[in-house]
Design a protein around this motif. Structure first.
Motif, PDB file in Angstrom:
ATOM      1  N   TYR A   1       0.850  -1.179   0.000  1.00 55.43           N
ATOM      2  CA  TYR A   1       0.000   0.000   0.000  1.00 55.43           C
ATOM      3  C   TYR A   1       0.888   1.231   0.000  1.00 55.43           C
ATOM      4  O   TYR A   1       1.922   1.247   0.685  1.00 55.43           O
ATOM      5  N   PRO A   2       0.521   2.271  -0.765  1.00 55.16           N
ATOM      6  CA  PRO A   2       1.390   3.458  -0.835  1.00 55.16           C
ATOM      7  C   PRO A   2       1.421   4.232   0.471  1.00 55.16           C
ATOM      8  O   PRO A   2       0.472   4.190   1.259  1.00 55.16           O
ATOM      9  N   ALA A   3       2.508   4.959   0.687  1.00 59.41           N
ATOM     10  CA  ALA A   3       2.624   5.776   1.899  1.00 59.41           C
ATOM     11  C   ALA A   3       1.517   6.809   1.970  1.00 59.41           C
ATOM     12  O   ALA A   3       0.976   7.091   3.042  1.00 59.41           O
ATOM     13  N   LEU A   4       1.156   7.386   0.826  1.00 59.07           N
ATOM     14  CA  LEU A   4       0.051   8.341   0.754  1.00 59.07           C
ATOM     15  C   LEU A   4      -1.111   7.656   0.044  1.00 59.07           C
ATOM     16  O   LEU A   4      -1.035   7.394  -1.156  1.00 59.07           O
ATOM     17  N   PRO A   5      -2.192   7.325   0.762  1.00 58.54           N
ATOM     18  CA  PRO A   5      -3.304   6.601   0.152  1.00 58.54           C
ATOM     19  C   PRO A   5      -3.912   7.348  -1.033  1.00 58.54           C
ATOM     20  O   PRO A   5      -3.805   8.580  -1.118  1.00 58.54           O
ATOM     21  N   PRO A   6      -4.550   6.632  -1.950  1.00 53.27           N
ATOM     22  CA  PRO A   6      -5.168   7.273  -3.118  1.00 53.27           C
ATOM     23  C   PRO A   6      -6.159   8.375  -2.742  1.00 53.27           C
ATOM     24  O   PRO A   6      -6.264   9.380  -3.441  1.00 53.27           O
ATOM     25  N   GLU A   7      -6.887   8.189  -1.630  1.00 49.48           N
ATOM     26  CA  GLU A   7      -7.843   9.210  -1.202  1.00 49.48           C
ATOM     27  C   GLU A   7      -7.141  10.547  -0.949  1.00 49.48           C
ATOM     28  O   GLU A   7      -7.633  11.603  -1.341  1.00 49.48           O
ATOM     29  N   ALA A   8      -6.000  10.475  -0.275  1.00 43.07           N
ATOM     30  CA  ALA A   8      -5.261  11.698   0.031  1.00 43.07           C
ATOM     31  C   ALA A   8      -4.697  12.337  -1.228  1.00 43.07           C
ATOM     32  O   ALA A   8      -4.587  13.566  -1.322  1.00 43.07           O
ATOM     33  N   GLU A   9      -4.337  11.521  -2.207  1.00 40.60           N
ATOM     34  CA  GLU A   9      -3.846  12.050  -3.480  1.00 40.60           C
ATOM     35  C   GLU A   9      -4.936  12.850  -4.188  1.00 40.60           C
ATOM     36  O   GLU A   9      -4.664  13.875  -4.810  1.00 40.60           O
ATOM     37  N   ARG A  10      -6.183  12.383  -4.075  1.00 43.63           N
ATOM     38  CA  ARG A  10      -7.287  13.039  -4.777  1.00 43.63           C
ATOM     39  C   ARG A  10      -7.854  14.237  -4.024  1.00 43.63           C
ATOM     40  O   ARG A  10      -8.461  15.123  -4.622  1.00 43.63           O
ATOM     41  N   GLY A  11      -7.707  14.252  -2.709  1.00 36.83           N
ATOM     42  CA  GLY A  11      -8.430  15.200  -1.869  1.00 36.83           C
ATOM     43  C   GLY A  11      -7.848  16.593  -1.830  1.00 36.83           C
ATOM     44  O   GLY A  11      -6.766  16.874  -2.346  1.00 36.83           O
ATOM     45  N   SER A  12      -8.601  17.476  -1.186  1.00 41.67           N
ATOM     46  CA  SER A  12      -8.193  18.857  -0.936  1.00 41.67           C
ATOM     47  C   SER A  12      -8.163  19.094   0.569  1.00 41.67           C
ATOM     48  O   SER A  12      -8.890  18.452   1.326  1.00 41.67           O
ATOM     49  N   VAL A  13      -7.323  20.014   0.982  1.00 43.73           N
ATOM     50  CA  VAL A  13      -7.185  20.311   2.412  1.00 43.73           C
ATOM     51  C   VAL A  13      -8.355  21.178   2.872  1.00 43.73           C
ATOM     52  O   VAL A  13      -8.717  22.155   2.217  1.00 43.73           O
ATOM     53  N   ARG A  14      -8.939  20.811   3.999  1.00 47.16           N
ATOM     54  CA  ARG A  14      -9.983  21.608   4.636  1.00 47.16           C
ATOM     55  C   ARG A  14      -9.473  22.138   5.973  1.00 47.16           C
ATOM     56  O   ARG A  14      -8.534  21.606   6.554  1.00 47.16           O
ATOM     57  N   ARG A  15     -10.119  23.175   6.450  1.00 48.01           N
ATOM     58  CA  ARG A  15      -9.773  23.742   7.751  1.00 48.01           C
ATOM     59  C   ARG A  15     -10.169  22.765   8.858  1.00 48.01           C
ATOM     60  O   ARG A  15     -11.266  22.193   8.839  1.00 48.01           O
ATOM     61  N   VAL A  16      -9.285  22.591   9.848  1.00 47.03           N
ATOM     62  CA  VAL A  16      -9.578  21.743  11.004  1.00 47.03           C
ATOM     63  C   VAL A  16     -10.212  22.597  12.095  1.00 47.03           C
ATOM     64  O   VAL A  16      -9.674  23.644  12.478  1.00 47.03           O
ATOM     65  N   THR A  17     -11.370  22.171  12.590  1.00 51.33           N
ATOM     66  CA  THR A  17     -12.040  22.890  13.668  1.00 51.33           C
ATOM     67  C   THR A  17     -11.232  22.770  14.960  1.00 51.33           C
ATOM     68  O   THR A  17     -10.451  21.834  15.143  1.00 51.33           O
ATOM     69  N   VAL A  18     -11.439  23.735  15.847  1.00 50.83           N
ATOM     70  CA  VAL A  18     -10.678  23.812  17.094  1.00 50.83           C
ATOM     71  C   VAL A  18     -11.639  23.732  18.270  1.00 50.83           C
ATOM     72  O   VAL A  18     -12.777  24.237  18.204  1.00 50.83           O
ATOM     73  N   VAL A  19     -11.197  23.071  19.346  1.00 45.00           N
ATOM     74  CA  VAL A  19     -12.024  22.911  20.532  1.00 45.00           C
ATOM     75  C   VAL A  19     -12.599  24.261  20.959  1.00 45.00           C
ATOM     76  O   VAL A  19     -11.927  25.283  20.922  1.00 45.00           O
ATOM     77  N   GLY A  20     -13.868  24.254  21.316  1.00 45.41           N
ATOM     78  CA  GLY A  20     -14.597  25.475  21.613  1.00 45.41           C
ATOM     79  C   GLY A  20     -15.626  25.793  20.546  1.00 45.41           C
ATOM     80  O   GLY A  20     -16.613  26.490  20.814  1.00 45.41           O
ATOM     81  N   GLU A  21     -15.413  25.240  19.325  1.00 42.10           N
ATOM     82  CA  GLU A  21     -16.406  25.417  18.266  1.00 42.10           C
ATOM     83  C   GLU A  21     -17.568  24.465  18.508  1.00 42.10           C
ATOM     84  O   GLU A  21     -17.393  23.299  18.870  1.00 42.10           O
ATOM     85  N   GLU A  22     -18.774  24.971  18.282  1.00 46.10           N
ATOM     86  CA  GLU A  22     -19.990  24.266  18.686  1.00 46.10           C
ATOM     87  C   GLU A  22     -20.127  22.888  18.033  1.00 46.10           C
ATOM     88  O   GLU A  22     -20.609  21.935  18.654  1.00 46.10           O
TER      89      GLU A  22
END
Length: 220
Positions: free
Chosen positions: A25-46
């Motif tokens: 299996y590749p070090a970077l899975p196919p899903e990650a190759e296809r995907g885009s980066v999203r913002r990670v929510t931070v504790v305190g967000e509803e």
């Protein structure tokens, strides 16, 4: 969930994808190759403090794209697991790429997970440092069982049973907690919670900068 301090990603030898062994299996899975980066929510967000909605429609391009984006976001943040509400999506879903204590790498996603833990009389609790991508820069000791089973579905609606031991069992418990509105901070004493939040305040900007660098490197 963040990668345990001092643990590098396992070499692609013994790997289980969606609970099944594969030869390579590749070090970077196919899903990650296809995907885009999203913002990670931070504790305190509803969205992190309430239960997520069950997924009711499977096999859609939108669901596949979300999973791809979650994988890429998890890699940019150097995580071992990521729940949908950590990218601001109110759905019961998490992805993972996590080693267990035997060096086996586990990769996959689970939708509408139900967590099964050993009976209280037979379970073994392990105290170990734990981090969270939504609590950037903080790690605290958390007690978890050393074995866990998650039952759920893949993106096409097929049934899954994922079994974990050691660090991977911790990951399964951590991510399932997220989908019911809990972070590892909720398992801490008031004093330890304050300590974790203090760590986050001190280190979050450094963590965010590291994520930006890694996102740029992957994009290039």
């Amino acid at each position: 969930m963040s990668v345990r301090h001092g643990r590098s990603r396992p070499v692609d030898r013994r790997v289980r994808v969606q609970g099944q062994p594969v030869d390579s299996y590749p070090a970077l899975p196919p899903e990650a190759e296809r995907g885009s980066v999203r913002r990670v929510t931070v504790v305190g967000e509803e969205i992190l403090s309430r239960s997520c909605q069950e997924v009711t429609e499977f096999g859609s391009p939108e669901l596949s794209a979300l999973i791809d984006d979650m994988f890429r976001t998890m890699y940019v943040a150097d995580g071992a697991g990521l729940a949908a509400n950590q990218v601001g999506v109110d759905l019961r879903l998490f992805v993972y790429d996590c080693p267990d204590d035997y060096g086996v790498r586990h990769v996959g996603h689970v939708i509408n997970p139900v967590l099964d833990l050993p009976d209280p009389d037979s379970r073994r609790l392990i105290d170990e440092f734990e981090g969270c991508l939504s609590v950037p820069g903080a790690t605290m000791t958390v007690s978890r069982t050393d074995r866990a089973v998650v039952r759920g579905f893949d993106k096409d609606g097929n049934s899954l049973v994922i079994e974990g031991t050691g660090y991977f069992a911790r990951c399964l418990q951590h991510e399932t907690d997220h989908l019911f509105g809990r972070t590892y901070l909720d398992r801490l004493s008031k004093r330890d919670r304050k300590d974790a939040l203090r760590q986050m305040a001190d280190r979050r900007e450094e963590v965010f900068a590291q994520r930006e660098v890694k996102a740029a490197r992957l994009a290039g």
